[in-house]
Design a protein around this motif. Sequence first.
Motif, PDB file in Angstrom:
ATOM      1  N   ASN A   5      16.343   4.164  10.354  1.00  0.00           N
ATOM      2  CA  ASN A   5      15.992   5.062   9.254  1.00  0.00           C
ATOM      3  C   ASN A   5      14.706   5.840   9.505  1.00  0.00           C
ATOM      4  N   VAL A   6      13.679   5.165  10.023  1.00  0.00           N
ATOM      5  CA  VAL A   6      12.430   5.875  10.339  1.00  0.00           C
ATOM      6  C   VAL A   6      12.678   6.851  11.486  1.00  0.00           C
ATOM      7  N   GLY A   7      13.501   6.428  12.456  1.00  0.00           N
ATOM      8  CA  GLY A   7      13.843   7.331  13.561  1.00  0.00           C
ATOM      9  C   GLY A   7      14.566   8.571  13.074  1.00  0.00           C
ATOM     10  N   MET A   8      15.477   8.395  12.103  1.00  0.00           N
ATOM     11  CA  MET A   8      16.197   9.543  11.544  1.00  0.00           C
ATOM     12  C   MET A   8      15.237  10.497  10.845  1.00  0.00           C
ATOM     13  N   ILE A   9      14.278   9.956  10.087  1.00  0.00           N
ATOM     14  CA  ILE A   9      13.301  10.794   9.384  1.00  0.00           C
ATOM     15  C   ILE A   9      12.468  11.598  10.381  1.00  0.00           C
ATOM     16  N   ILE A  10      11.993  10.920  11.444  1.00  0.00           N
ATOM     17  CA  ILE A  10      11.171  11.586  12.456  1.00  0.00           C
ATOM     18  C   ILE A  10      11.970  12.658  13.190  1.00  0.00           C
ATOM     19  N   LEU A  11      13.213  12.333  13.535  1.00  0.00           N
ATOM     20  CA  LEU A  11      14.064  13.290  14.241  1.00  0.00           C
ATOM     21  C   LEU A  11      14.290  14.551  13.417  1.00  0.00           C
ATOM     22  N   ILE A  12      14.588  14.369  12.128  1.00  0.00           N
ATOM     23  CA  ILE A  12      14.815  15.519  11.241  1.00  0.00           C
ATOM     24  C   ILE A  12      13.533  16.336  11.088  1.00  0.00           C
ATOM     25  N   LYS A  13      12.402  15.649  11.077  1.00  0.00           N
ATOM     26  CA  LYS A  13      11.119  16.346  10.940  1.00  0.00           C
ATOM     27  C   LYS A  13      10.775  17.151  12.194  1.00  0.00           C
ATOM     28  N   LEU A  14      11.079  16.607  13.369  1.00  0.00           N
ATOM     29  CA  LEU A  14      10.667  17.238  14.613  1.00  0.00           C
ATOM     30  C   LEU A  14      11.594  18.350  15.081  1.00  0.00           C
ATOM     31  N   ASP A  15      12.885  18.236  14.773  1.00  0.00           N
ATOM     32  CA  ASP A  15      13.845  19.221  15.285  1.00  0.00           C
ATOM     33  C   ASP A  15      14.088  20.318  14.253  1.00  0.00           C
ATOM     34  N   VAL A  16      13.751  21.543  14.610  1.00  0.00           N
ATOM     35  CA  VAL A  16      13.855  22.678  13.696  1.00  0.00           C
ATOM     36  C   VAL A  16      15.297  22.936  13.271  1.00  0.00           C
ATOM     37  N   GLN A  17      16.237  22.696  14.177  1.00  0.00           N
ATOM     38  CA  GLN A  17      17.637  22.980  13.861  1.00  0.00           C
ATOM     39  C   GLN A  17      18.216  22.023  12.821  1.00  0.00           C
ATOM     40  N   LEU A  18      17.497  20.946  12.523  1.00  0.00           N
ATOM     41  CA  LEU A  18      17.931  20.018  11.469  1.00  0.00           C
ATOM     42  C   LEU A  18      17.221  20.292  10.138  1.00  0.00           C
ATOM     43  N   HIS A  19      16.479  21.413  10.091  1.00  0.00           N
ATOM     44  CA  HIS A  19      15.792  21.765   8.840  1.00  0.00           C
ATOM     45  C   HIS A  19      16.761  22.522   7.927  1.00  0.00           C
ATOM     46  N   THR A  20      17.766  21.800   7.482  1.00  0.00           N
ATOM     47  CA  THR A  20      18.780  22.346   6.580  1.00  0.00           C
ATOM     48  C   THR A  20      18.864  21.446   5.348  1.00  0.00           C
ATOM     49  N   PRO A  21      19.449  21.931   4.254  1.00  0.00           N
ATOM     50  CA  PRO A  21      19.546  21.098   3.044  1.00  0.00           C
ATOM     51  C   PRO A  21      20.209  19.744   3.294  1.00  0.00           C
ATOM     52  N   MET A  22      21.285  19.732   4.073  1.00  0.00           N
ATOM     53  CA  MET A  22      21.997  18.481   4.313  1.00  0.00           C
ATOM     54  C   MET A  22      21.089  17.431   4.946  1.00  0.00           C
ATOM     55  N   TYR A  23      20.321  17.809   5.950  1.00  0.00           N
ATOM     56  CA  TYR A  23      19.448  16.852   6.627  1.00  0.00           C
ATOM     57  C   TYR A  23      18.170  16.594   5.828  1.00  0.00           C
ATOM     58  N   PHE A  24      17.776  17.525   4.995  1.00  0.00           N
ATOM     59  CA  PHE A  24      16.672  17.280   4.065  1.00  0.00           C
ATOM     60  C   PHE A  24      17.038  16.129   3.119  1.00  0.00           C
ATOM     61  N   PHE A  25      18.249  16.175   2.569  1.00  0.00           N
ATOM     62  CA  PHE A  25      18.707  15.092   1.694  1.00  0.00           C
ATOM     63  C   PHE A  25      18.891  13.798   2.481  1.00  0.00           C
ATOM     64  N   LEU A  26      19.387  13.915   3.708  1.00  0.00           N
ATOM     65  CA  LEU A  26      19.603  12.734   4.538  1.00  0.00           C
ATOM     66  C   LEU A  26      18.280  12.042   4.869  1.00  0.00           C
ATOM     67  N   SER A  27      17.214  12.827   5.068  1.00  0.00           N
ATOM     68  CA  SER A  27      15.905  12.221   5.349  1.00  0.00           C
ATOM     69  C   SER A  27      15.420  11.401   4.155  1.00  0.00           C
ATOM     70  N   HIS A  28      15.702  11.876   2.946  1.00  0.00           N
ATOM     71  CA  HIS A  28      15.314  11.110   1.754  1.00  0.00           C
ATOM     72  C   HIS A  28      16.201   9.881   1.583  1.00  0.00           C
ATOM     73  N   LEU A  29      17.467   9.977   1.969  1.00  0.00           N
ATOM     74  CA  LEU A  29      18.339   8.798   1.941  1.00  0.00           C
ATOM     75  C   LEU A  29      17.812   7.733   2.903  1.00  0.00           C
ATOM     76  N   SER A  30      17.379   8.145   4.079  1.00  0.00           N
ATOM     77  CA  SER A  30      16.809   7.213   5.055  1.00  0.00           C
ATOM     78  C   SER A  30      15.519   6.591   4.524  1.00  0.00           C
ATOM     79  N   LEU A  31      14.701   7.399   3.853  1.00  0.00           N
ATOM     80  CA  LEU A  31      13.470   6.878   3.261  1.00  0.00           C
ATOM     81  C   LEU A  31      13.776   5.799   2.217  1.00  0.00           C
TER      82      LEU A  31
END
Length: 313
Positions: A42-68
């Motif tokens: 879960n922490v890895g998913m949050i970091i990955l979404i934060k670091l990769d610009v191509q994952l800066h979309t609504p779907m992965y924004f919500f997914l980062s909060h799910l991981s949190l």
Amino acid sequence: MAKNNHTRVTDFILMGFIDSPGLESLLFLVFLNFYLVTLLGNVGMIILIKLDVQLHTPMYFFLSHLSLLDACYTSVITPQILATLATGKTIISYGQCAAQFFFFTICAGTECFLLGVMAYDRYIAVSNPLLYTVAMNPKICWRLVVGAYVCGISGAILRTTCTFTLSFCDNNQIDFFFCDLPPLLKLACGDTTNTETIVFFSNFVILANALVILISYVLIIKAVLRMKSSGGRAKSFSTCASHLTAVALFFGTLCFMYVRIGSSKSPEEDKIVSVFYTVIIPMLNPLIYSLRNKDVKAAFKRVTGRFQVFRNV
């Protein structure tokens, strides 16, 4: 009428592992490995979404909060289980029990609403792809996430207040791994009508949220089937299947635990299900969303490749 001579409970005894003597070391290693994998995923998913610009979309924004939320709510429960297994200390104070119940309820309740938000996001993405970036702009995404947190916190305050204003007398043995609602209600010695009314309302909210998600996915499937591109259908089905799997696991265990309060069920069943939704599901969610997700795999390769370049410089 004379008052009963009851002793006010100041602490509770967690009885979850009493019926498993001799297995403490094995269970400790199992839960520790589950917990470490959960945090790493879960922490890895949050970091990955934060670091990769191509994952800066609504779907992965919500997914980062799910991981949190997954990382937080397993952290409310699993360290208590590990401490109990390591030290043999099964006593938890009244205040610690209330705090554990409160924070666990916040995380679980917020996740319930966040999964509904994610279903709405997928519905907009599939049914109105041309208007998706407008309909799900950053301001709206933040409002939806904040709304999920507000609903989760409000529900937690209500449930915790109603539960811990009950009278707990004489018997303080919780036949469970942690301070959860069903075993606490069994220990209450006063009138539990108000609390059970709140529980019924909460159960209704859970079922209503599950129904909204189900309706969203019926509409999503209809929209996907209307797509002319087979590649687009396959990608949409793959993404939606991951979310639907997570929804089915989460709401299935919640319904088993809470909607069935008052029905005949064994404590052993409750313990197995509690381990599943507090330990197993938070560990599985990052795997569910990443194993079949090409975007996450590609982002992982890009980020790790970037670190390799920095190391070689």
